[in-house]
Design an enzyme around this catalytic site. Structure first.
Site: not given
Ligand code: HSX
Ligand code: HSX
Length: 208
Positions: A103, A107, A201, A204
């Site tokens: 993601r 945005t 997150d 993370d």
């Molecule tokens: C990065 O980490 C990307 O933009 C995603 O939103 C996120 C994906 O990492 P994870 O949370 O899937 O590990 O900033």
């Molecule tokens: C995080 O952002 C999560 O692990 C999902 O992959 C994602 C959720 O965001 P969204 O696409 O539902 O807004 O990395």
């Protein structure tokens, strides 16, 4: 359709640990794995069984059932990979496909980078794995990939730990036949489309 795990004191206690910002990685992994295990077991409850008879050590017949059909886990990388072990703990030789979607944090739009799925995925029940469902955009993109591979919507079970009402609504309206199984539905999204109160997150906190 949406299935929320029974809100038992045990589940809430587990969620409390992983939401706490002071919980360190080792504990975060251990306790989130316990919730993942509950989600996987609930997902398996939705799969069909057929009649199956066995003989017990007492020489008696027991008219039971056995699992029918093949399954496949599909994780949305990176965070979804944290759910693979919980699935393997319940299904020893399960096949696992991967879809890399990230993601854009400016945005909130998902972007597809890579996917690798078993050839016969259209014949399988798919347990789609991602711990967080925020806007629903990432998981929705993963569902599109699965549908292009011939997987029927009703054969997809989307498992996640925390969902937002917006993410839930997204699936209910866009994919009414897809089953969403979640441990908890949170208050909502903040201005950056993070789930609140949430747990930060997940990727993370699990991977570092
Ligand atoms: C990065 O980490 C990307 O933009 C995603 O939103 C996120 C994906 O990492 P994870 O949370 O899937 O590990 O900033
Ligand atoms: C995080 O952002 C999560 O692990 C999902 O992959 C994602 C959720 O965001 P969204 O696409 O539902 O807004 O990395």
């Amino acid at each position: 359709t949406v299935h929320v795990l029974p809100q038992t004191p045990q589940l809430i206690a587990l969620l409390t640990i992983i939401r706490d910002k002071n919980t360190q990685r080792g504990d975060f992994i251990f306790y989130s794995n316990r919730i993942i295990r509950l989600l996987v077991e609930e997902g398996l409850n939705h799969l069909p069984v057929k009649e199956h008879e066995v003989t017990t050590p007492l020489g008696r017949t027991y008219a039971g059932v056995r699992f029918e059909g093949k399954i496949c886990g599909v994780s949305i990388m990176r965070a979804g990979e944290s759910m693979e072990q919980g699935l393997r703990d319940c299904c020893r030789s399960v096949r696992i496909g991967k879809i890399l979607i990230q993601r854009d944090e400016e945005t909130a739009q998902p972007k597809l980078f890579y996917h690798k799925l078993p050839n016969d995925i259209a014949d399988r029940w798919v347990l789609l794995l991602d711990p967080m469902n925020a806007t629903g955009g990432s998981a929705s993109m993963a569902v599109q990939v699965l549908k292009e591979k011939g997987v029927a919507e009703e054969r997809i079970l989307f498992l996640n730990l925390i969902a937002s009402p917006e993410g839930i609504e997204h699936f209910a309206s866009k994919y009414p036949k897809l089953r969403v199984i979640t441990a908890f539905i949170d208050e909502g999204l903040d201005e950056k489309n993070y789930i609140v109160p949430g747990l930060g997150d997940f990727g993370d906190r699990h991977f570092g």
